[in-house]
Design a protein around this motif. Sequence first.
Motif, PDB file in Angstrom:
ATOM      1  N   ALA A  92       2.500   5.832  10.189  1.00  0.00           N
ATOM      2  CA  ALA A  92       2.970   5.697   8.812  1.00  0.00           C
ATOM      3  C   ALA A  92       4.216   6.537   8.559  1.00  0.00           C
ATOM      4  O   ALA A  92       5.069   6.162   7.755  1.00  0.00           O
ATOM      5  N   PRO A 124      -1.620  -4.469   4.606  1.00  0.00           N
ATOM      6  CA  PRO A 124      -1.760  -3.204   5.332  1.00  0.00           C
ATOM      7  C   PRO A 124      -2.817  -2.308   4.709  1.00  0.00           C
ATOM      8  O   PRO A 124      -3.099  -2.381   3.516  1.00  0.00           O
ATOM      9  N   ILE A 178       4.551   0.946   1.492  1.00  0.00           N
ATOM     10  CA  ILE A 178       4.695   0.053   2.640  1.00  0.00           C
ATOM     11  C   ILE A 178       4.413  -1.375   2.198  1.00  0.00           C
ATOM     12  O   ILE A 178       3.419  -1.642   1.519  1.00  0.00           O
ATOM     13  N   THR A 234       0.857  -1.176   0.000  1.00  0.00           N
ATOM     14  CA  THR A 234       0.000   0.000   0.000  1.00  0.00           C
ATOM     15  C   THR A 234       0.895   1.229   0.000  1.00  0.00           C
ATOM     16  O   THR A 234       2.058   1.161   0.415  1.00  0.00           O
ATOM     17  N   SER A 284      -1.860   6.458  10.091  1.00  0.00           N
ATOM     18  CA  SER A 284      -1.865   5.138  10.721  1.00  0.00           C
ATOM     19  C   SER A 284      -1.877   4.027   9.681  1.00  0.00           C
ATOM     20  O   SER A 284      -2.639   4.076   8.714  1.00  0.00           O
ATOM     21  N   VAL A 285      -1.020   3.028   9.907  1.00  0.00           N
ATOM     22  CA  VAL A 285      -1.006   1.799   9.121  1.00  0.00           C
ATOM     23  C   VAL A 285      -1.563   0.694  10.004  1.00  0.00           C
ATOM     24  O   VAL A 285      -1.041   0.441  11.092  1.00  0.00           O
ATOM     25  N   HIS A 286      -2.616   0.030   9.567  1.00  0.00           N
ATOM     26  CA  HIS A 286      -3.219  -1.068  10.324  1.00  0.00           C
ATOM     27  C   HIS A 286      -2.892  -2.375   9.623  1.00  0.00           C
ATOM     28  O   HIS A 286      -3.117  -2.518   8.416  1.00  0.00           O
ATOM     29  N   ILE A 287      -2.389  -3.349  10.408  1.00  0.00           N
ATOM     30  CA  ILE A 287      -1.947  -4.599   9.795  1.00  0.00           C
ATOM     31  C   ILE A 287      -1.949  -5.725  10.824  1.00  0.00           C
ATOM     32  O   ILE A 287      -1.593  -5.530  11.989  1.00  0.00           O
ATOM     33  N   ALA A 322       8.848   0.547   5.128  1.00  0.00           N
ATOM     34  CA  ALA A 322       8.365   1.762   4.474  1.00  0.00           C
ATOM     35  C   ALA A 322       9.523   2.352   3.683  1.00  0.00           C
ATOM     36  O   ALA A 322      10.584   2.657   4.245  1.00  0.00           O
ATOM     37  N   ILE A 340      -3.917   2.011   5.067  1.00  0.00           N
ATOM     38  CA  ILE A 340      -3.506   3.297   5.622  1.00  0.00           C
ATOM     39  C   ILE A 340      -4.702   4.232   5.699  1.00  0.00           C
ATOM     40  O   ILE A 340      -5.492   4.330   4.764  1.00  0.00           O
TER      41      ILE A 340
END
Length: 208
Positions: A100, A79, A47, A40, A85-88, A57, A81
């Motif tokens: 991020a 991931p 990332i 992403t 914020s990156v959620h994974i 990143a 974004i």
Amino acid sequence: MKDDHVFFWKSIRKFEALDAGTSQVNWPYQTSAGIFYSTTAMDGLVIFRYGHGNIYALNTENGDLEWKVTTGAAVLGSPIIEGDSVHIGGSDGKFRALSASIGEVNWEFEGLQRVVVSKPLLSEGFVIFGAWDKNLYALDQNTGLLKWAWNNGSPNRIYSTVMYIPVTDNGIVSIVAPDRYPTALDIHSGKELWRSNEATVRESFGIS
């Protein structure tokens, strides 16, 4: 595609950025293992992650490493974004929200019993995703606190909530459950609104 670059990975341990107009390789980034998972991008950063447990990143212009987060196991989840914020999800029993811009861990949810390989859904302040422990989870997007978890009781892990990407519309989360039934849940409570046995399907996207 981001910042006039097309990003892709090779199983020969290389991540590359191509010029979107000419297809020329602008830069390569060498990794220590093959990459097989989705990426992403946001303004200035791309990332990605792979099976050795690292999340990377890179600078989109030159491929320089901006930050790296090392987890306790392979990172198989995709991931997503939003803002900074990156959620994974990972394979170490944790779901993470990272900064991020600098890669710091904003929060971790440690209640998972199996791996996460799907892409989460962000909606109405919730992070929603499935895991191989047969549960669909909803976490608070800002704190990582568990809001609810749903499980239809199916003993079959193969047709698991891990294999679909939930979608939402008007406060309703739509999924295909582990027993292959299309299912609708209330996004705020996780309450089951309906399940259809008119047609069964394999792992699938929800429908909104």
